[in-house]
Enzyme design. Structure first.
Site, short mmCIF file in Angstrom:
data_model
loop_
_atom_site.label_atom_id
_atom_site.label_comp_id
_atom_site.label_asym_id
_atom_site.label_seq_id
_atom_site.Cartn_x
_atom_site.Cartn_y
_atom_site.Cartn_z
CB THR D 7 32.93 -6.25 13.56
OG1 THR D 7 34.06 -5.79 12.80
CG2 THR D 7 33.39 -7.26 14.58
CG MET F 1 27.23 -4.17 20.44
SD MET F 1 26.43 -3.99 22.04
CE MET F 1 26.56 -2.20 22.30
N PRO F 2 26.30 -5.09 16.17
CG PRO F 2 24.89 -5.72 14.45
CD PRO F 2 24.88 -5.20 15.85
CG LEU F 3 31.32 -3.11 16.16
CD1 LEU F 3 32.77 -3.12 16.58
CD2 LEU F 3 30.50 -2.27 17.10
CB VAL F 40 28.31 1.26 16.57
CG1 VAL F 40 29.27 2.44 16.46
CG2 VAL F 40 27.83 1.10 17.99
#
Lengths: 61, 61, 61, 61, 61, 61
Positions: D7, F1-3, F40
């Protein structure tokens, strides 16, 4: 209260999703003992540039 | 480093999402002991043709 | 019918999750116009060996 | 059959996603013993109004 | 290459999951035109303390 | 802020996950322009009874 989330390539019609939602919900009710009204199905559709298998984008296959 | 992912029908305004992100982050900090800067909230918005409950698409309700 | 999925380190108590579920549901109802009974919150808890930020496992911090 | 779901903010090019898919698949094969053809990578891209950290939307930073 | 992810309360037997996987895969093949060998189904099982609807944990219902 | 969320069969060691987290984070930084500290990675591990491809549980293969 099962949640069913389906990630697939964009391009299926509303009617295809209608049938999938019904059949998958039927399965959850009949085989997992879920209450029908508690089953949620969500489709997350991605483009061919956002989906890869074997390390290769679908757009490149 | 809690990740909060919300799947919902499209149509909420930026201001609604702004308030949701703030309140949910507050809850994670105050009730779960998370560090504020480590909380991530992502909204995945789907259309009425891509969301069903009880086996019926939202578009058909 | 919003679905809220939270990925976080294992270790929170049932009471912490109880409060989080209530506050997050309140936020979805009050700020996003969701119906209370339709909001689902699920916690996915992972170990310190299964969670990394900045490329480093939480177990190594 | 590992599933890798990413994401991130929208805006990366197809070429960036192409490289990410390849490198992440390489890592799954070499470090986790996965079969290459079984690794799936999907990118879920969200807008700046749909992504927050520290309780603040990316659109507001 | 559709990915089907199901979040539900723990407690279903392997045989229930076996039937669900088969029926859901059948639906993806017959109604969405997916290739059978490319359909992945994963079950994420959560405890009654980790699942809430209407703001109330399943453990409290 | 890649997940980055990885669903895979249980059984990898902490050291395998350590290497995966580092390599995947490196890829996100070098190929997607992400800030290292914002990446993350979470591993969701499932059993052979909770994972199917081609409609067949891994436990049955």
């Amino acid at each position: 209260m099962p949640l069913v989330q389906i990630t697939m390539l964009a391009g299926r019609t509303a009617d295809q999703k209608r049938k999938l939602a019904r059949r998958i919900t039927d399965a959850m009710v009949e085989d997992a003992g879920a209450k029908r009204e508690a089953v949620v199905v969500a489709f997350h559709e991605v483009s061919k540039e956002s989906y890869a298998s074997g390390g290769v984008l679908m757009a490149d296959k």
